[in-house]
Design a protein around this motif. Structure first.
Motif, PDB file in Angstrom:
ATOM      1  N   ASN A  40       0.803  -1.224   0.000  1.00  0.00           N
ATOM      2  CA  ASN A  40       0.000   0.000   0.000  1.00  0.00           C
ATOM      3  C   ASN A  40       0.841   1.283   0.000  1.00  0.00           C
ATOM      4  O   ASN A  40       0.328   2.365   0.283  1.00  0.00           O
ATOM      5  CB  ASN A  40      -0.957   0.009   1.194  1.00  0.00           C
ATOM      6  CG  ASN A  40      -2.308  -0.603   0.847  1.00  0.00           C
ATOM      7  OD1 ASN A  40      -3.076  -0.039   0.081  1.00  0.00           O
ATOM      8  ND2 ASN A  40      -2.565  -1.784   1.408  1.00  0.00           N
ATOM      9  N   LYS A  41       2.129   1.174  -0.283  1.00  0.00           N
ATOM     10  CA  LYS A  41       3.042   2.316  -0.393  1.00  0.00           C
ATOM     11  C   LYS A  41       3.120   3.133   0.906  1.00  0.00           C
ATOM     12  O   LYS A  41       3.245   4.355   0.898  1.00  0.00           O
ATOM     13  CB  LYS A  41       2.620   3.228  -1.551  1.00  0.00           C
ATOM     14  CG  LYS A  41       2.647   2.525  -2.906  1.00  0.00           C
ATOM     15  CD  LYS A  41       2.250   3.449  -4.036  1.00  0.00           C
ATOM     16  CE  LYS A  41       2.287   2.709  -5.386  1.00  0.00           C
ATOM     17  NZ  LYS A  41       1.880   3.571  -6.517  1.00  0.00           N
ATOM     18  N   ILE A  42       3.030   2.442   2.007  1.00  0.00           N
ATOM     19  CA  ILE A  42       3.149   3.085   3.313  1.00  0.00           C
ATOM     20  C   ILE A  42       4.632   3.309   3.621  1.00  0.00           C
ATOM     21  O   ILE A  42       5.446   2.395   3.489  1.00  0.00           O
ATOM     22  CB  ILE A  42       2.493   2.219   4.408  1.00  0.00           C
ATOM     23  CG1 ILE A  42       0.983   2.099   4.139  1.00  0.00           C
ATOM     24  CG2 ILE A  42       2.737   2.801   5.791  1.00  0.00           C
ATOM     25  CD1 ILE A  42       0.275   1.101   5.018  1.00  0.00           C
ATOM     26  N   THR A  43       4.974   4.538   4.065  1.00  0.00           N
ATOM     27  CA  THR A  43       6.361   4.871   4.380  1.00  0.00           C
ATOM     28  C   THR A  43       6.518   5.017   5.893  1.00  0.00           C
ATOM     29  O   THR A  43       5.675   4.566   6.668  1.00  0.00           O
ATOM     30  CB  THR A  43       6.773   6.168   3.668  1.00  0.00           C
ATOM     31  OG1 THR A  43       6.062   7.269   4.250  1.00  0.00           O
ATOM     32  CG2 THR A  43       6.472   6.102   2.170  1.00  0.00           C
ATOM     33  N   ASN A  44       7.602   5.691   6.299  1.00  0.00           N
ATOM     34  CA  ASN A  44       7.875   5.857   7.734  1.00  0.00           C
ATOM     35  C   ASN A  44       6.778   6.648   8.448  1.00  0.00           C
ATOM     36  O   ASN A  44       6.454   6.375   9.606  1.00  0.00           O
ATOM     37  CB  ASN A  44       9.217   6.560   7.933  1.00  0.00           C
ATOM     38  CG  ASN A  44      10.371   5.679   7.505  1.00  0.00           C
ATOM     39  OD1 ASN A  44      10.260   4.456   7.525  1.00  0.00           O
ATOM     40  ND2 ASN A  44      11.470   6.286   7.086  1.00  0.00           N
ATOM     41  N   HIS A  45       6.192   7.640   7.765  1.00  0.00           N
ATOM     42  CA  HIS A  45       5.120   8.416   8.398  1.00  0.00           C
ATOM     43  C   HIS A  45       3.933   7.515   8.734  1.00  0.00           C
ATOM     44  O   HIS A  45       3.354   7.609   9.819  1.00  0.00           O
ATOM     45  CB  HIS A  45       4.665   9.548   7.469  1.00  0.00           C
ATOM     46  CG  HIS A  45       5.723  10.572   7.209  1.00  0.00           C
ATOM     47  ND1 HIS A  45       6.278  11.350   8.213  1.00  0.00           N
ATOM     48  CD2 HIS A  45       6.355  10.938   6.062  1.00  0.00           C
ATOM     49  CE1 HIS A  45       7.192  12.152   7.699  1.00  0.00           C
ATOM     50  NE2 HIS A  45       7.268  11.924   6.383  1.00  0.00           N
ATOM     51  N   GLY A  46       3.577   6.677   7.801  1.00  0.00           N
ATOM     52  CA  GLY A  46       2.477   5.745   8.066  1.00  0.00           C
ATOM     53  C   GLY A  46       2.829   4.781   9.184  1.00  0.00           C
ATOM     54  O   GLY A  46       1.982   4.430  10.015  1.00  0.00           O
ATOM     55  N   ALA A  47       4.073   4.318   9.199  1.00  0.00           N
ATOM     56  CA  ALA A  47       4.509   3.417  10.265  1.00  0.00           C
ATOM     57  C   ALA A  47       4.413   4.104  11.622  1.00  0.00           C
ATOM     58  O   ALA A  47       4.055   3.483  12.626  1.00  0.00           O
ATOM     59  CB  ALA A  47       5.928   2.939   9.998  1.00  0.00           C
ATOM     60  N   ASP A  48       4.733   5.413  11.663  1.00  0.00           N
ATOM     61  CA  ASP A  48       4.620   6.164  12.923  1.00  0.00           C
ATOM     62  C   ASP A  48       3.180   6.174  13.411  1.00  0.00           C
ATOM     63  O   ASP A  48       2.903   5.983  14.603  1.00  0.00           O
ATOM     64  CB  ASP A  48       5.091   7.605  12.706  1.00  0.00           C
ATOM     65  CG  ASP A  48       6.587   7.684  12.406  1.00  0.00           C
ATOM     66  OD1 ASP A  48       7.269   6.654  12.609  1.00  0.00           O
ATOM     67  OD2 ASP A  48       7.048   8.747  11.953  1.00  0.00           O
TER      68      ASP A  48
END
Length: 754
Positions: A650-658
């Motif tokens: 789903n193209k989740i990056t570090n911000h999404g992981a946070d």
């Protein structure tokens, strides 16, 4: 009878005696009188006949050693104990050393031995009398016989006319020709070798003996009737006999009933019928045959008549294969008449013959009363509409036939009747699986009709059939009236929004359906709305799968995605979200590989905060990105039922992981979280580690296919020392060095890196 002492006295007192004939010679006082004989000069006796000599071989040798001038010797010994008198090698050496002038030697020796290996014994006995000494130098030709009734072996020269067994059948082997023959002794004087009837029933004859009997029949020109019933002849023995009879021109009747002949042996006899024009009666009843394959033999109708004659009232035959044999309707009539009372035949293969409607009628009538046949193959015949209708009517009565093949006949109705039977038979089980059957509308129409009255099938799988919206209309008609179906799978069927409406109509009425799989179709927003409206008040559905499964290699994967992907976007998600607010049964919602973004996800989250039943939510490969994870914080904070969440691809990056890490700190129910194949690096991994420090419920975290690296993995590994709930941390394909991999694998088995 002459005692041995009398024999010695005569030789001593008549030194010039030339011919001496004794009816019977007994064994009394042998040692003492032999010593007396040894003191005298050797006898000049030229001819000696002993009608019945009971002396052991060593005494016979001692006696004959005193008559070195013998030219003629006849020696008979009935039912003696087996010893070296039956050893031709021993006789050969004795005659060369002690009876060098002997010109004619006639003998008969017999003994009884209850062995099952009588042919082995017979061959062994005769072998020692087949040396050049016997056959060429002396021309003393020997015959060895085995008498079946008395279990007696008889070894004798061919010129002697003596036997211990009268009116009994025996098998003989001749030393000179090394061949076998069947003979009968009908009188004390002379052999009867021209008997036309040989009765060897119930003589424990096995395959080995059958082999030698076949050798005998190969050379015999007189036997016309042979009875071998009630023996132990199997397929090998039958093969020997059938092969021999290919060239036999005299045998007209052969009885092999009640043996151990299987269908391999029977096949040889049937093929024999095509080449042997002499054999008129062959009985194979009551054998061990269970499978008869006579495919591609040009049997025709007359051959079928012959076949049923030789099988008789067979009670063991289970499989009869007669494909491609030019059988017409009359041949079918012969066959049906033969098997109509059969209770063992389960498989009948008549593929590729010339059966028409009349033959079909015979077979259809058979099916109405038959209770054992489970497989009937009639494809590639000449059956028309009338014959197909006969079968359709018969199959309404027959409840035992499982596999019925009628396709590729003259009438298209044949294929329809076959299809109807297949559906009806499949519907007898709890699971009906017709994956990839390329079902046409007429088949769906019949299936729909069957579903209306079916009370057995609980799982219906119709994956990969290209049913489409129109086909779905037929199917829905049956499903609306069905009261038992619990699981329905319609993967990869090109079902669009209109088809989704028909399915939704079923969901509104169904009180039993719990699982609905609609992955790999063409359902869009309108279809999602129809489904959402239906499940709002549905109280049974627990699993709804709208996933798009991708199969094969990359190229096929892209094609499949382009052709079959469900295109549910925000509007469709909104419809589903509204439905979830009121639904109280759905536990699994699979929306993988759609086009749901932030807005659509927000609708779902708002509903799931209210929904108390959904436990599994699959959102793999949508358009959630980091933006969507903001609303997932609310879901993780406020939902108390969700246990599995799939956010992979789903193209989740570090911000999404946070954001997700923040939600994990407060969540009390989620046990599995899949974040694989996103774009998370070290920073995101560190924040997830912080979330895990507070979380006490998550057991599986999948971070495979990200970009965490050696630095990012360290903090995750360290947090496992504190978090004892997590049992699986998956970090495959994360740019982690082999050194770190080895260290972590040795430190904690919960980490999966390779």
């Amino acid at each position: 009878m002459c005692r041995y002492d009398q024999y010695v006295t005569i030789l001593n007192n008549l030194p010039n005696l030339k011919i001496f004939s004794i009816g019977e010679l007994s064994n009394s006082s042998f040692t003492r009188f032999t010593a007396l004989l040894a003191d005298k000069h050797p006898s000049l006796l030229k001819s000696l006949t002993i009608g019945n000599c009971n002396l052991p071989m060593e005494h016979i040798e001692s006696l004959l050693s005193q008559t070195p001038a013998l030219i003629y010797l006849k020696l008979v010994s009935h039912q003696r104990t087996f010893d070296t008198v039956f050893d031709g090698y021993n006789w050969e050496q004795f005659i060369l050393n002690k009876l060098s002038q002997l010109n004619q030697f006639e003998y008969f020796f017999s003994f009884t031995d209850k062995t099952n290996e009588y042919m082995k014994v017979l061959n062994h006995l005769l072998a020692s009398f087949q040396t050049p000494f016997w056959l060429q130098k002396k021309r003393w030709l020997t015959t060895c016989s085995y008498v079946f009734e008395s279990q007696m072996f008889e070894l004798h020269t061919t010129t002697i006319k003596v036997t211990d067994s009268y009116n009994l059948i025996r098998i003989q082997k001749l030393a000179e020709s090394d061949t076998y023959r069947l003979v009968e002794q009908s009188s004390y004087r002379g052999w009867t070798t021209t008997s036309t009837t040989i009765n060897l029933s119930n003589k424990a004859i096995d395959d080995t003996t059958a082999k030698f009997i076949s050798f005998a029949l190969q050379h015999d020109k007189t036997v016309r009737i042979s009875n071998l019933a009630g023996n132990q002849i199997g397929d090998d023995g039958a093969t020997y006999l059938a092969t021999t009879l290919l060239n036999n021109t005299t045998l007209v009747e052969l009885n092999l009933r009640n043996n151990r002949i299987g269908m391999i042996g029977a096949q040889y006899f049937f093929k024999l019928q095509k080449n042997n024009t002499t054999l008129k009666k062959l009985q194979l009843n009551e054998n061990a045959n269970s499978f008869l394959n006579l495919d591609n033999n040009e049997i025709s109708d007359d051959g079928v008549k012959y076949l049923v004659d030789i099988l008789g009232n067979n009670m063991t035959l289970t499989t009869l294969s007669l494909s491609y044999n030019r059988i017409r309707d009359d041949g079918v009539k012969y066959l049906v008449d033969a098997v109509q009372n059969n209770t063992t035949l389960t498989t009948l293969d008549l593929e590729g013959n010339r059966i028409e409607d009349r033959g079909a009628k015979y077979l259809a009538d058979l099916l109405q009363n038959n209770k054992t046949l489970i497989i009937l193959n009639l494809q590639k015949n000449h059956i028309g509409d009338i014959g197909a209708q006969h079968f359709r009517e018969a199959l309404q009565i027959n409840k035992t036939l499982v596999k019925f093949t009628l396709k590729n006949n003259q009438s298209s109705l044949c294929a329809m009747v076959q299809m109807e039977h297949e559906i009806a038979d499949e519907m007898k089980s709890t699971i009906f699986d017709w994956t990839g059957h390329q079902i046409r509308n007429e088949q769906l129409e019949y299936l729909s009709t069957t579903l209306q009255t079916n009370y057995t099938t609980i799982t219906l799988i119709l994956d990969g059939n290209h049913i489409g919206d129109n086909g779905m209309k037929y199917l829905a008609n049956g499903l609306l009236k069905n009261k038992t179906l619990q699981e329905l799978s319609l993967r990869k069927n090109r079902i669009g929004d209109e088809g989704g409406k028909y399915i939704a109509d079923v969901l509104k009425e169904s009180i039993t359906l719990t699982t609905l799989i609609l992955s790999n179709n063409l359902i869009g927003d309108d279809g999602a709305k129809y489904l959402a409206d239906a499940i709002q008040n549905n109280t049974q559905l627990t699993t709804l799968n709208l996933d798009n499964n991708r199969i094969g290699d990359d190229g096929a994967q892209h094609i499949a995605t382009a052709l079959n992907i469900n295109t549910i976007e925000e509007n469709g998600a909104q419809h589903l979200a509204n439905a979830l607010r009121n639904n109280t049964t759905l536990s699994l919602l699979n929306l993988n590989m759609n086009s749901i973004g932030y807005k659509g996800l927000q609708y779902l989250v708002d509903s799931l905060i209210i929904n108390k039943t959904l436990t599994i939510l699959k959102l793999r490969e949508n358009k959630i990105t980091d933006e969507g994870t903001y609303c997932l914080i609310d879901l993780l904070f406020n939902n108390n039922t969700l246990t599995e969440l799939d956010l992979s691809f789903n193209k989740i990056t570090n911000h999404g992981a946070d954001n997700l890490a923040c939600g994990l700190q407060q969540n009390k129910t989620l046990t599995e979280l899949d974040l694989s194949f996103n774009k998370i690096t070290k920073h995101g991994a560190d924040n997830l580690a912080c979330g895990l420090q507070q979380n006490k419920t998550l057991t599986v975290l999948n971070l495979s296919g990200n970009q965490i690296g050696d630095a990012g993995i360290q903090k995750l590994a360290d947090i496992l020392q504190v978090n004892k709930t997590l049992i699986s941390l998956q970090l495959i394909q994360n740019q982690i060095s082999k050194r770190i991999q080895q260290e972590l694998n040795s430190k904690d088995s919960r980490i999966a890196i390779k």
